[in-house]
Motif scaffolding. Structure first.
Motif, PDB file in Angstrom:
ATOM      1  N   VAL A 134      -2.050   3.446 -10.260  1.00 42.78           N
ATOM      2  CA  VAL A 134      -3.283   3.972  -9.678  1.00 42.78           C
ATOM      3  C   VAL A 134      -3.780   5.086 -10.572  1.00 42.78           C
ATOM      4  O   VAL A 134      -3.062   6.051 -10.815  1.00 42.78           O
ATOM      5  CB  VAL A 134      -3.033   4.503  -8.256  1.00 42.78           C
ATOM      6  N   GLU A 135      -4.983   4.938 -11.072  1.00 40.50           N
ATOM      7  CA  GLU A 135      -5.546   5.991 -11.924  1.00 40.50           C
ATOM      8  C   GLU A 135      -6.784   6.576 -11.262  1.00 40.50           C
ATOM      9  O   GLU A 135      -7.622   5.837 -10.757  1.00 40.50           O
ATOM     10  CB  GLU A 135      -5.902   5.432 -13.294  1.00 40.50           C
ATOM     11  N   HIS A 142       0.804  -1.222   0.000  1.00 37.32           N
ATOM     12  CA  HIS A 142       0.000   0.000   0.000  1.00 37.32           C
ATOM     13  C   HIS A 142       0.836   1.271   0.000  1.00 37.32           C
ATOM     14  O   HIS A 142       0.261   2.358  -0.040  1.00 37.32           O
ATOM     15  CB  HIS A 142      -1.005   0.046   1.157  1.00 37.32           C
ATOM     16  N   TYR A 182       1.989   4.933  -8.393  1.00 36.45           N
ATOM     17  CA  TYR A 182       1.979   3.476  -8.372  1.00 36.45           C
ATOM     18  C   TYR A 182       1.796   3.000  -6.936  1.00 36.45           C
ATOM     19  O   TYR A 182       2.300   3.610  -6.007  1.00 36.45           O
ATOM     20  CB  TYR A 182       3.293   2.919  -8.922  1.00 36.45           C
ATOM     21  N   TRP A 183       1.083   1.892  -6.756  1.00 35.55           N
ATOM     22  CA  TRP A 183       0.908   1.271  -5.448  1.00 35.55           C
ATOM     23  C   TRP A 183       1.823   0.075  -5.352  1.00 35.55           C
ATOM     24  O   TRP A 183       1.966  -0.689  -6.302  1.00 35.55           O
ATOM     25  CB  TRP A 183      -0.512   0.776  -5.265  1.00 35.55           C
ATOM     26  N   ARG A 211       2.988   4.140  -1.750  1.00 32.81           N
ATOM     27  CA  ARG A 211       2.818   4.721  -3.085  1.00 32.81           C
ATOM     28  C   ARG A 211       4.157   5.240  -3.583  1.00 32.81           C
ATOM     29  O   ARG A 211       4.982   5.696  -2.807  1.00 32.81           O
ATOM     30  CB  ARG A 211       1.806   5.854  -3.061  1.00 32.81           C
ATOM     31  N   ASN A 246      -0.046  10.243 -12.187  1.00 32.16           N
ATOM     32  CA  ASN A 246      -0.526   9.083 -11.455  1.00 32.16           C
ATOM     33  C   ASN A 246       0.569   8.462 -10.594  1.00 32.16           C
ATOM     34  O   ASN A 246       1.751   8.564 -10.905  1.00 32.16           O
ATOM     35  CB  ASN A 246      -1.060   8.028 -12.428  1.00 32.16           C
TER      36      ASN A 246
END
Length: 116
Positions: free
Chosen positions: A114-115, A73, A86-87, A75, A84
């Motif tokens: 993640v968008e 979780h 990323y996770w 980022r 954007n």
């Protein structure tokens, strides 16, 4: 012996004890972005395990040095990405020292875009 750390990414650590909304539900929160050095990143892949099995879609593999701390979780903001994040969805640790050399390649961290 390890790979050189030539790149920096902005890292947002996940806080599991985040704030609560007006109904008392936990809301995910992340800390302030910090710069962290990495080896680099490569495009991920989509792997299907068997005809009817589920699959794992990985957008990017982040290559990190040994003992790189992360949690699911978190980022990540890559320099080549637009707006954007990323996770972190997981990772694989390859930083075990060889019994014959001092080779410690590090780890790979799986990132999902993640968008929105």
């Amino acid at each position: 012996m390890t790979f050189p750390l030539r790149y920096e990414v902005t890292w947002y650590s996940y806080d599991p004890t985040g704030a609560k909304d007006e109904l008392g539900n936990e809301q995910p929160t992340w800390g302030e972005g910090v710069q962290r050095k990495v080896v680099g990143w490569v495009p991920g892949s989509a792997m299907q395990y068997g005809e009817y099995a589920g699959r794992e879609v990985i957008d990017v593999l982040l290559l990190v040095p040994p003992n790189f701390d992360y949690t699911k979780h978190d980022r990540v903001d890559l320099p080549d990405n637009t707006d954007n994040l990323y996770w972190v969805t997981g990772g694989d640790d390859y930083s075990h020292t060889s019994p014959f050399t001092a080779w410690k390649p590090g780890s790979t961290i799986k990132l999902k875009l993640v968008e929105g």
